[in-house]
Design a protein around this motif. Structure first.
Motif, PDB file in Angstrom:
ATOM      1  N   ILE A 460       0.834  -1.199   0.000  1.00  0.00           N
ATOM      2  CA  ILE A 460       0.000   0.000   0.000  1.00  0.00           C
ATOM      3  C   ILE A 460       0.873   1.254   0.000  1.00  0.00           C
ATOM      4  CG2 ILE A 460      -1.787   1.284   1.220  1.00  0.00           C
ATOM      5  CD1 ILE A 460      -2.738  -1.364   0.060  1.00  0.00           C
ATOM      6  N   ASP A 461       0.682   2.099  -1.010  1.00  0.00           N
ATOM      7  CA  ASP A 461       1.329   3.413  -1.068  1.00  0.00           C
ATOM      8  C   ASP A 461       0.415   4.389  -0.328  1.00  0.00           C
ATOM      9  OD1 ASP A 461       2.364   5.899  -1.673  1.00  0.00           O
ATOM     10  OD2 ASP A 461       2.864   5.385  -3.746  1.00  0.00           O
ATOM     11  N   LEU A 462       0.727   4.636   0.946  1.00  0.00           N
ATOM     12  CA  LEU A 462      -0.129   5.480   1.771  1.00  0.00           C
ATOM     13  C   LEU A 462      -0.137   6.928   1.298  1.00  0.00           C
ATOM     14  CD1 LEU A 462       0.683   4.111   5.342  1.00  0.00           C
ATOM     15  CD2 LEU A 462      -1.341   3.675   3.959  1.00  0.00           C
ATOM     16  N   GLY A 463       0.992   7.388   0.776  1.00  0.00           N
ATOM     17  CA  GLY A 463       1.055   8.756   0.260  1.00  0.00           C
ATOM     18  C   GLY A 463       0.093   8.955  -0.900  1.00  0.00           C
ATOM     19  N   ARG A 464       0.121   8.028  -1.847  1.00  0.00           N
ATOM     20  CA  ARG A 464      -0.778   8.108  -2.998  1.00  0.00           C
ATOM     21  C   ARG A 464      -2.240   7.932  -2.558  1.00  0.00           C
ATOM     22  NH1 ARG A 464      -1.601  10.294  -7.805  1.00  0.00           N
ATOM     23  NH2 ARG A 464      -2.402   8.864  -9.378  1.00  0.00           N
ATOM     24  N   TRP A 465      -2.464   7.083  -1.575  1.00  0.00           N
ATOM     25  CA  TRP A 465      -3.811   6.872  -1.030  1.00  0.00           C
ATOM     26  C   TRP A 465      -4.383   8.191  -0.498  1.00  0.00           C
ATOM     27  CZ3 TRP A 465      -5.452   1.706   1.423  1.00  0.00           C
ATOM     28  CH2 TRP A 465      -6.733   1.791   1.980  1.00  0.00           C
ATOM     29  N   ARG A 466      -3.563   8.897   0.281  1.00  0.00           N
ATOM     30  CA  ARG A 466      -4.032  10.175   0.846  1.00  0.00           C
ATOM     31  C   ARG A 466      -4.257  11.202  -0.254  1.00  0.00           C
ATOM     32  NH1 ARG A 466       0.633   9.055   4.161  1.00  0.00           N
ATOM     33  NH2 ARG A 466       0.012   8.000   6.088  1.00  0.00           N
ATOM     34  N   GLU A 467      -3.366  11.193  -1.232  1.00  0.00           N
ATOM     35  CA  GLU A 467      -3.459  12.154  -2.328  1.00  0.00           C
ATOM     36  C   GLU A 467      -4.759  11.981  -3.117  1.00  0.00           C
ATOM     37  OE1 GLU A 467      -1.146  12.908  -6.575  1.00  0.00           O
ATOM     38  OE2 GLU A 467      -0.038  12.056  -4.861  1.00  0.00           O
ATOM     39  N   LEU A 468      -5.171  10.728  -3.334  1.00  0.00           N
ATOM     40  CA  LEU A 468      -6.382  10.447  -4.109  1.00  0.00           C
ATOM     41  C   LEU A 468      -7.647  10.458  -3.251  1.00  0.00           C
ATOM     42  CD1 LEU A 468      -5.031   7.520  -6.340  1.00  0.00           C
ATOM     43  CD2 LEU A 468      -5.504   9.868  -7.055  1.00  0.00           C
ATOM     44  N   GLY A 469      -7.481  10.494  -1.938  1.00  0.00           N
ATOM     45  CA  GLY A 469      -8.638  10.500  -1.044  1.00  0.00           C
ATOM     46  C   GLY A 469      -9.489   9.243  -1.156  1.00  0.00           C
ATOM     47  N   LEU A 470      -8.838   8.080  -1.194  1.00  0.00           N
ATOM     48  CA  LEU A 470      -9.565   6.834  -1.405  1.00  0.00           C
ATOM     49  C   LEU A 470     -10.485   6.484  -0.231  1.00  0.00           C
ATOM     50  CD1 LEU A 470      -6.988   4.480  -3.160  1.00  0.00           C
ATOM     51  CD2 LEU A 470      -8.846   5.813  -4.146  1.00  0.00           C
ATOM     52  N   THR A 471     -10.098   6.883   0.969  1.00  0.00           N
ATOM     53  CA  THR A 471     -10.976   6.613   2.117  1.00  0.00           C
ATOM     54  C   THR A 471     -12.294   7.352   1.958  1.00  0.00           C
ATOM     55  OG1 THR A 471      -9.091   6.255   3.603  1.00  0.00           O
ATOM     56  CG2 THR A 471     -11.215   6.783   4.611  1.00  0.00           C
ATOM     57  N   GLN A 472     -12.246   8.600   1.504  1.00  0.00           N
ATOM     58  CA  GLN A 472     -13.464   9.373   1.286  1.00  0.00           C
ATOM     59  C   GLN A 472     -14.281   8.772   0.130  1.00  0.00           C
ATOM     60  OE1 GLN A 472     -10.396  10.779   1.815  1.00  0.00           O
ATOM     61  NE2 GLN A 472     -10.961  11.349   3.920  1.00  0.00           N
ATOM     62  N   THR A 473     -13.570   8.319  -0.908  1.00  0.00           N
ATOM     63  CA  THR A 473     -14.263   7.666  -2.028  1.00  0.00           C
ATOM     64  C   THR A 473     -14.992   6.426  -1.572  1.00  0.00           C
ATOM     65  OG1 THR A 473     -12.581   8.474  -3.582  1.00  0.00           O
ATOM     66  CG2 THR A 473     -13.937   6.610  -4.301  1.00  0.00           C
ATOM     67  N   TYR A 474     -14.325   5.647  -0.725  1.00  0.00           N
ATOM     68  CA  TYR A 474     -14.932   4.413  -0.197  1.00  0.00           C
ATOM     69  C   TYR A 474     -16.177   4.728   0.628  1.00  0.00           C
ATOM     70  CZ  TYR A 474     -15.429   0.271   2.782  1.00  0.00           C
ATOM     71  OH  TYR A 474     -15.915  -0.811   3.473  1.00  0.00           O
ATOM     72  N   LYS A 475     -16.079   5.705   1.492  1.00  0.00           N
ATOM     73  CA  LYS A 475     -17.235   6.069   2.327  1.00  0.00           C
ATOM     74  C   LYS A 475     -18.405   6.558   1.473  1.00  0.00           C
ATOM     75  CE  LYS A 475     -14.576   7.315   6.472  1.00  0.00           C
ATOM     76  NZ  LYS A 475     -14.181   8.413   7.400  1.00  0.00           N
ATOM     77  N   LYS A 476     -18.091   7.292   0.410  1.00  0.00           N
ATOM     78  CA  LYS A 476     -19.143   7.774  -0.485  1.00  0.00           C
ATOM     79  C   LYS A 476     -19.837   6.608  -1.186  1.00  0.00           C
ATOM     80  CE  LYS A 476     -19.877  10.792  -4.486  1.00  0.00           C
ATOM     81  NZ  LYS A 476     -19.203  11.666  -5.492  1.00  0.00           N
ATOM     82  N   LEU A 477     -19.027   5.629  -1.636  1.00  0.00           N
ATOM     83  CA  LEU A 477     -19.597   4.455  -2.293  1.00  0.00           C
ATOM     84  C   LEU A 477     -20.451   3.637  -1.332  1.00  0.00           C
ATOM     85  CD1 LEU A 477     -16.482   3.366  -4.384  1.00  0.00           C
ATOM     86  CD2 LEU A 477     -18.692   4.068  -5.328  1.00  0.00           C
ATOM     87  N   ILE A 478     -19.978   3.531  -0.097  1.00  0.00           N
ATOM     88  CA  ILE A 478     -20.751   2.805   0.925  1.00  0.00           C
ATOM     89  C   ILE A 478     -22.125   3.452   1.104  1.00  0.00           C
ATOM     90  CG2 ILE A 478     -20.921   2.407   3.412  1.00  0.00           C
ATOM     91  CD1 ILE A 478     -19.196   0.337   2.234  1.00  0.00           C
ATOM     92  N   LYS A 479     -22.124   4.768   1.174  1.00  0.00           N
ATOM     93  CA  LYS A 479     -23.375   5.495   1.367  1.00  0.00           C
ATOM     94  C   LYS A 479     -24.309   5.311   0.175  1.00  0.00           C
ATOM     95  CE  LYS A 479     -25.146  10.093   2.578  1.00  0.00           C
ATOM     96  NZ  LYS A 479     -24.772  11.501   2.866  1.00  0.00           N
ATOM     97  N   GLU A 480     -23.769   5.410  -1.045  1.00  0.00           N
ATOM     98  CA  GLU A 480     -24.588   5.276  -2.251  1.00  0.00           C
ATOM     99  C   GLU A 480     -25.163   3.866  -2.368  1.00  0.00           C
ATOM    100  OE1 GLU A 480     -22.089   6.365  -5.469  1.00  0.00           O
ATOM    101  OE2 GLU A 480     -22.131   8.520  -5.036  1.00  0.00           O
ATOM    102  N   LEU A 481     -24.332   2.842  -2.136  1.00  0.00           N
ATOM    103  CA  LEU A 481     -24.804   1.462  -2.261  1.00  0.00           C
ATOM    104  C   LEU A 481     -25.804   1.112  -1.167  1.00  0.00           C
ATOM    105  CD1 LEU A 481     -21.413  -0.276  -3.161  1.00  0.00           C
ATOM    106  CD2 LEU A 481     -23.391  -0.013  -4.652  1.00  0.00           C
ATOM    107  N   THR A 482     -25.598   1.680   0.018  1.00  0.00           N
ATOM    108  CA  THR A 482     -26.536   1.412   1.119  1.00  0.00           C
ATOM    109  C   THR A 482     -27.905   1.986   0.806  1.00  0.00           C
ATOM    110  OG1 THR A 482     -24.721   1.441   2.731  1.00  0.00           O
ATOM    111  CG2 THR A 482     -26.950   1.705   3.585  1.00  0.00           C
ATOM    112  N   VAL A 483     -27.924   3.211   0.253  1.00  0.00           N
ATOM    113  CA  VAL A 483     -29.200   3.828  -0.123  1.00  0.00           C
ATOM    114  C   VAL A 483     -29.879   3.019  -1.218  1.00  0.00           C
ATOM    115  CG1 VAL A 483     -30.253   5.854  -1.196  1.00  0.00           C
ATOM    116  CG2 VAL A 483     -28.499   6.138   0.571  1.00  0.00           C
TER     117      VAL A 483
END
Length: 571
Positions: A460-483
């Motif tokens: 895992i490239d943590l620097g690139r992860w933070r740069e792309l905001g993948l955690t926020q992307t994941y949370k957004k997808l979770i919210k959309e799929l849950t709805v």
């Protein structure tokens, strides 16, 4: 006077009696008719009329085909009696079974998942020949009895048949193997053979026998399905329940932690945030599983001094984990235990979630019109993995290891792999394309040709992860799929596949996966693989684990620890 007395009887008395007698006769006639009509139907004396459940047999099949079907059913379920060796009835009966084996297996996996693989491997042929013979004989006599009982001329045979059935049922109710049968069982079987020969010589209505055979067959199928569901439930319960020995170990370690003298827990504290070292992250609530991962990694390392392991666990196992890794040394490697559920760096701590493991069934992507259905087993990141950038804010790169892997080679080469603009170096699983999962993922927002990927071994490239905001992307997808779904169940793996689409760097020839569900992996592939992944339900620490793969895991247990003996972990 007497004559006058007789003449005093009213004139309307005689006609009233006649009317009453006629009413009684009419009622009796209706009663007799109501009894005869059901008898006509039961005895099959009607013409061209069948019960509603079997109308299709008469309409859709000529009489010759129906008789052939009845004969096939009787032949299929008759007892094991001496036959002409040249007869081809057995071949005709067994051929459809062999041709549909794969379809039955796929159908089972769609319903019950890896339980079917375990059941298929542990299926045992019935070697109890006598008890099987008795059951077959009972099956046939039950089918014939209703028809024989309706024949007045065969009253004696009917009573004998009923007595034989009762005796046989009583004997089989107390026996599950040949050894349980009483000494008279063989004579009962011969007696039943003679009875069956007699009843087969009696002309009976084939429709009635056919109907009874179908009823018994349906009941047997229902019973088999019930036992299948019950067995699958017990299998799942066994998989999800922590073994008693591991529960014992965790409890003893927790108690011992507060009783034992204090260890120096800050000895390697400076290493935990040193980005120049090799950092490995393990999510686990299983002391032994995490220990095997670390022990196997350190054992094959050329230089363990540069290795730092971070074990992320829950509050229940936190102190057990701490004591285990304080009292056991892993060469010169440093081990940190983190309670994810109470970490002060997190605003809203979440319960620990281990990698999501799931199985999917789908038709071929290249030829979706085919009826061939495939079932694949995958593991992928869960909610807790998306805490990595915040938990290790001082680190730029980590290697994430699932707690069901065994390392067989030095992993230092992983740190020289250039991920480019990718975030996750992972084993790609291109036998499953995202397009094949579109019924789960939806139709838009991803390339249908993108490959699925696996957790187990991930750079895992943590620097690139933070740069792309993948955690926020994941949370957004979770919210959309849950709805969309109306429920959060089974959402994490879908959101992970979508969040990391086009962010995966393939790690070729690093991992052999499937040791937790696949019985057919070649031993040579296992021996030469750098990493073994026991993804699936049959983990190596469970009794259900695949026996031929357990040795690769067990050899990295610390068998000298006294607590393992006290909790029967090695047994």
């Amino acid at each position: 006077m007497k004559s006058g007395g007789l003449g005093a009887v009213p004139s309307y008395g005689v006609p009233a009696k006649r009317r009453w007698r006629g009413l009684v006769i009419a009622v009796l006639g209706l009663v007799i008719l109501s009894m005869l009509v059901p008898l006509v139907f039961l005895l099959g004396l009607h013409n061209g009329f069948h019960s509603s459940g079997y109308v299709y047999e008469q309409k859709n099949s000529p009489s010759g085909e129906q008789s052939s079907h009845v004969k096939e059913l009787i032949t299929k379920f008759e007892p094991t009696l001496p036959k002409n060796p040249s007869s081809d009835h057995i071949e005709q009966a067994t051929h459809p079974k062999t041709s549909s084996t794969n379809e039955d297996r796929n159908s089972c996996q769609i319903t019950f998942g890896s339980y079917c693989l375990w059941q298929q491997e542990h299926r045992q042929e019935m070697k109890e020949t006598l008890i099987k013979k008795l059951k077959d004989q009972l099956f046939v006599t039950r089918a014939y009895y209703p028809s024989i009982a309706k024949l007045p001329a065969k009253d004696k045979l009917s009573r004998q048949l009923k007595q034989n059935i009762q005796e046989m049922e009583h004997m089989l109710s107390e026996s599950t193997s040949d050894a349980d049968l009483p000494p008279v069982a063989e004579s009962y079987s011969k007696k039943m053979e003679n009875t069956i020969s007699r009843i087969k010589s009696v002309p009976v209505e084939c429709t009635n026998v056919d109907k009874k055979l179908r009823q018994i067959f349906d009941l047997t199928e229902d019973e088999a399905k019930f036992h299948m569901k019950q067995s699958a439930f017990l299998y799942k319960l066994n998989v999800l329940t922590m073994p008693k020995s591991l529960h014992c170990l965790s409890l003893k370690l927790t108690v011992e932690y507060f009783k034992s003298p204090q260890y120096d827990e800050k000895a390697n504290e400076e290493k935990f945030t040193d980005s120049s070292l090799q950092h490995y992250v393990i999510f686990s609530n299983n002391v032994l599983a995490a220990s095997v991962v670390i022990n196997s990694t350190v054992f094959h390392a050329k230089e363990s001094l540069n290795q730092v392991f971070h074990v992320l666990t829950d509050r229940e196992n936190y102190y057990a984990m701490k004591l285990w890794f304080l009292r056991n040394q892993f060469k010169k490697a440093a081990v940190q235990v983190v309670n994810v559920e109470q970490d002060s760096q997190m605003e809203n701590p979440l319960p620990l979630s281990l990698p999501e493991e799931f199985w999917v069934s789908f038709r071929g992507y290249d030829n979706p019109s085919t009826n061939q259905i495939r079932t694949e087993y995958l593991s992928i990141f869960s909610n807790s993995h998306y805490l990595l950038p915040d938990l290790f804010s001082n680190l730029k790169k980590v290697v994430v290891l699932d707690d069901d892997v065994v390392i067989q080679q030095d992993l230092s080469a992983l740190w020289n792999i250039d991920l480019g603009d990718k975030v996750n170096g992972a084993e790609q699983f291109c036998s499953v394309k995202l397009g094949q999962l579109r019924s789960y993922l939806g139709e838009k927002g991803f390339s249908h040709n993108s490959c699925a990927w696996m957790s187990g071994l991930n750079i895992i490239d943590l620097g690139r992860w933070r740069e792309l905001g993948l955690t926020q992307t994941y949370k957004k997808l979770i919210k959309e799929l849950t709805v969309k779904e109306g429920s959060a169940e089974g959402i994490a793996w879908r959101a992970s596949l979508l969040a990391f689409e086009n962010r995966i760097h393939p790690l070729d020839k690093w991992v052999v996966s499937g040791l937790g569900h696949n019985y057919t992996i070649e031993s040579q592939s296992i021996k030469t693989a750098p990493v073994l992944h026991y993804n699936g339900n049959m983990k190596p620490w469970l009794d259900l684990g695949i026996p031929q793969y357990k040795s690769y895991w067990k050899k990295f247990l610390n068998k000298e620890d006294q607590l393992l003996s006290e909790c029967n972990v090695n047994s």
